[in-house]
Design an enzyme around this catalytic site. Structure first.
Site, short mmCIF file in Angstrom:
data_model
loop_
_atom_site.label_atom_id
_atom_site.label_comp_id
_atom_site.label_asym_id
_atom_site.label_seq_id
_atom_site.Cartn_x
_atom_site.Cartn_y
_atom_site.Cartn_z
CB THR A 230 1.53 27.88 48.43
OG1 THR A 230 1.09 29.21 48.51
CG2 THR A 230 0.88 27.20 47.27
CB THR A 231 0.53 22.51 49.08
OG1 THR A 231 0.73 22.57 50.48
CG2 THR A 231 1.10 21.22 48.53
#
Lengths: 236, 248
Positions: free
Chosen positions: A23-24
């Protein structure tokens, strides 16, 4: 048919892995509130299980959480926190503090740290302390910070965020900062991708926005040389 | 109070035919006979004062305390059976600690009062329990300002501008009603509380004055009033008592 069998086996192996939010995510405070941002990719190994995931989960009227790590674990934690905060709201009969939401989350994460894979960022607004961001990394530490980034993609944007976040930004500047930062992470991180979701929380309420993949501004590394691309080259 | 001999006053698990729980009424009696406890909410905080009867000449000054801090921002004064009162104070302390560790913030006065009241109420529900022979005055200072609550043995909880429990409560309440609570500060409040407790005191027995407060002068923490301020207030109380005796 052997090659098909090999392909099916490989896919089977792939899909039997954990569903994870490679993820970011990030959240940043500004003058009068917070902005939360996230990409939208959920993967099972190399397989993209969902390309329009919502990793920004609402906990109370004015508190949200950014989720990274195991999708199952972070969903479970979020729903427990929602439940406890709902109970708390009944007893308190008053505005719920951001730090209360963060405190509940860290209690759950810390007391189950061996079993969980969860990196959270709790952010929101309350009238006592304004916009706040609490970073809640893997082990269950709880740190109040002016801004925080998380997930695999965050490794690529520490420099950008350290340089570009400033105290006392306007709402617009802060949202632009978040979109830019998540966009840069998306460009480099294989496990981040899809669209960019943001949530802006102020005293006036919550505003959500969604940036589709084809509207994400290109990073320099994505551009071809000497005008062989249709994408505009930013000369500034 | 006519439960005696009817058989309805032995257990809290049986109502009398006219709808009373006599054990709960008797618990209230235990308080009505004890030393007076006064609480007032002034414009900048709360003052709690206790008329503490001295049970022996050989008691050291300041023993058998009746006011207790519960958290930095909250404290209690106990009327009635002190041993019971300490049980309630300990529970309040535990609630404050538990709340803070779970929710990450100090327990609001209203929540603390409600939780203590729930705890006290449970002792009115089972045949093997007896109600607490104590009323507690709770002073708290949080985001919504200073607050004063009273929790009774029945589990009832009320929020007051000013109130009194114990032997001299009627006279004390009349005196409190005369004060302009919205205008006076806690420094003045301490003097008024001292005056009230001196005026309602039955002159036969010696007593010690114990006053605690939570206000700006105490950094919004619940503390016993400093000796110098307490002594000055007692002097004023004695002086005004003599003055009123002269008039008689």
């Amino acid at each position: 048919m052997d090659h098909l069998r090999a392909y099916a086996d490989a896919l089977e192996r792939e899909l039997s892995q954990e569903v994870s939010l490679g993820t970011t995510i990030m959240a940043a405070t500004f003058d009068g509130g917070v902005v939360l941002g996230a990409d939208s990719r959920t993967s099972t190994g190399n397989y993209i299980a969902n390309r329009v995931t919502d990793k920004l989960t609402q906990l109370t009227d004015r508190v949200y959480v950014c989720r990274s790590g195991s999708a199952a674990d972070t969903q479970a934690i979020s729903s427990y926190v929602q439940f406890y905060l709902h109970q708390h709201q009944m007893e308190l009969n008053d505005e719920i503090l951001v730090k209360t939401a963060a405190s509940l989350a860290t209690k759950l994460v810390y007391s189950n740290k061996e079993a969980l894979q969860a990196g959270l960022i709790v952010a929101g607004y309350d009238s006592r302390e304004g916009g706040q961001v609490f970073a809640l990394p893997l082990g269950g530490t709880l740190v109040k910070v002016p801004f925080s980034i998380g997930g695999s993609g965050s490794a690529y944007i520490y420099g950008f965020c350290d340089k570009n976040w400033r105290p006392g930004m306007s709402e617009e500047d802060c949202q632009a900062f978040v979109v830019k930062a998540v966009g840069l992470a998306l460009a480099r991180d294989g496990s981040s991708g899809g669209c960019i979701r943001t949530v802006v929380i102020t005293k006036d309420g919550v505003r959500r926005s969604f940036l589709p993949n084809d509207k994400i501004p290109p990073a320099y590394g994505n551009l071809s040389f000497q005008g062989t691309t249709a994408m505009p080259v930013d000369t500034a | 109070m006519s439960g005696i001999g009817t058989g309805y006053d032995l257990s809290v698990s049986t109502f009398s035919p006219d709808g009373r729980v006599f054990q709960t009424d008797y618990a209230q009696k235990a308080i009505d006979n004890s030393g007076t406890v006064v609480g007032i909410k002034c414009k900048d905080g709360v003052v709690l004062g206790v008329e503490k009867t001295i049970v022996s000449k050989m008691l050291e000054k300041g023993s058998n305390k009746r006011t207790f801090p519960v958290d930095r921002h909250a404290g209690m004064a106990v009327a009635g059976v002190i041993a019971d009162g300490r049980q309630v104070v300990n529970r309040a302390f535990d609630e404050a600690v538990q709340y803070k560790s779970f929710y990450g913030d100090s327990i609001p006065g209203q929540v603390l009062a409600d939780r203590v009241a729930s705890f006290v109420h449970v002792f009115n529900l089972y045949w093997y329990a007896r109600p607490f022979g104590t009323s507690v005055l709770l002073a708290a200072y949080d985001d919504s300002g200073p607050q004063l609550y009273v929790v009774e043995p029945s589990g009832n909880c009320h929020r007051f501008f000013g109130t009194a429990v114990g032997k001299g409560r009627q006279a004390a309440k009349t005196e409190i009603e005369r004060l302009k609570l919205g205008e006076i500060s806690c420094e003045q409040g301490v003097v008024e509380v001292a005056k009230i407790l001196y005026s309602v005191h039955d002159e036969e027995k010696p007593f010690e004055l114990e006053i605690s407060w939570i206000c700006d002068a105490s950094d919004r923490e619940f503390r016993r009033v400093p000796d110098a301020i307490l002594e000055a207030a007692e002097q004023q109380a004695k002086a005004s008592l003599e003055e009123s005796d002269m008039e008689d």
